[in-house]
Design an enzyme around this catalytic site. Structure first.
Site, short mmCIF file in Angstrom:
data_model
loop_
_atom_site.label_atom_id
_atom_site.label_comp_id
_atom_site.label_asym_id
_atom_site.label_seq_id
_atom_site.Cartn_x
_atom_site.Cartn_y
_atom_site.Cartn_z
N ASP A 88 18.59 27.27 14.90
CA ASP A 88 19.74 27.43 14.40
C ASP A 88 20.78 27.09 15.30
O ASP A 88 20.68 26.76 16.45
CB ASP A 88 19.79 29.05 14.18
CG ASP A 88 19.41 29.71 13.14
OD1 ASP A 88 18.75 29.16 12.40
OD2 ASP A 88 19.48 31.10 12.91
N HIS A 118 16.37 29.01 18.19
CA HIS A 118 17.42 28.04 18.12
C HIS A 118 17.23 26.84 19.17
O HIS A 118 16.96 26.88 20.17
CB HIS A 118 18.53 29.09 19.01
CG HIS A 118 19.06 30.38 18.35
ND1 HIS A 118 18.12 31.30 18.18
CD2 HIS A 118 20.26 30.65 17.32
CE1 HIS A 118 18.71 32.42 17.45
NE2 HIS A 118 19.92 31.97 16.91
#
Length: 210
Positions: free
Chosen positions: A14, A157
């Site tokens: 992400d 992430h």
């Protein structure tokens, strides 16, 4: 073990793209030759990140939609939701030449209005607290390895403030899970190989598929 019986999992990342930070994750994926899915923030997709987006696509990875600016969407109106997601899809198509099939809500906050107004599949996932800067690569890896099961979507992430040892954690996560019999696939491949019709998978949130 036949391909149909192999345990599957999908790495997702992400908050990118970022020229420097996303490249660190891509380097690890190259090292292990595994695909992943990058859930991008629309306002980060532009001329300055076009080269890293091309690298993502050319390396066989997938791109998904993570909204325009990472504002939580739980209280947004239908019009605001459509604008955020639509603008993000448009820049993904412009810079990557691909259309996103998957959406992840910012801060993992959902609402019925969101379900009703986003025509993409909602991908959640098992997390590793890698937005908490004090967690180490080993802690991040352990969190994923301890939660994973066949069909798991792994939520990490590529972009967080430094120090950000998620790329280092991949040096632990990927070989450990491969030794346990897992194959890494994109989100699209995970759904297809688990027999889930992409056209009928909307309206619910997936952390595991199959």
């Amino acid at each position: 073990m036949s391909q149909s019986n192999k345990k599957l999992t999908a790495l997702t990342f992400d908050d990118g793209p970022d020229v420097t930070l996303t490249a660190l994750v891509l380097d690890k994926l190259d090292k292990f030759q595994v695909p992943a899915t990058f859930m991008v923030v629309g306002q980060r997709v532009n001329d300055s990140t076009s080269d890293i987006i091309k690298r993502i696509v050319n390396s066989g990875h997938e791109i998904g939609n993570h909204s325009w600016d990472y504002s939580s969407m739980g209280d947004m109106s239908a019009e605001e939701i459509k604008e955020s997601v639509g603008k993000t899809t448009a820049v993904i198509e412009k810079y990557s030449g691909t259309s996103p099939k998957f959406f992840r809500a910012p801060n993992l906050v959902y609402s019925q209005t969101l379900y009703d107004n986003v025509d993409l599949i909602f991908a959640h996932g098992i997390t590793a607290n890698d937005w908490i800067q004090t967690t180490t690569a080993q802690q991040r890896a352990d969190a994923i390895i301890n939660q994973v099961k066949d069909g798991a979507i792994i939520l990490l992430h590529d972009v967080q403030p430094l120090p950000h040892p998620t790329p280092e954690a991949l040096d632990i996560i990927i070989p450990t899970l491969q030794e346990q019999g897992y194959e890494f696939v994109t989100l699209t491949e995970l759904f297809i190989r688990k027999g889930v019709d992409l056209n009928t998978a909307k309206g619910k949130v997936y952390s595991f598929v199959g």
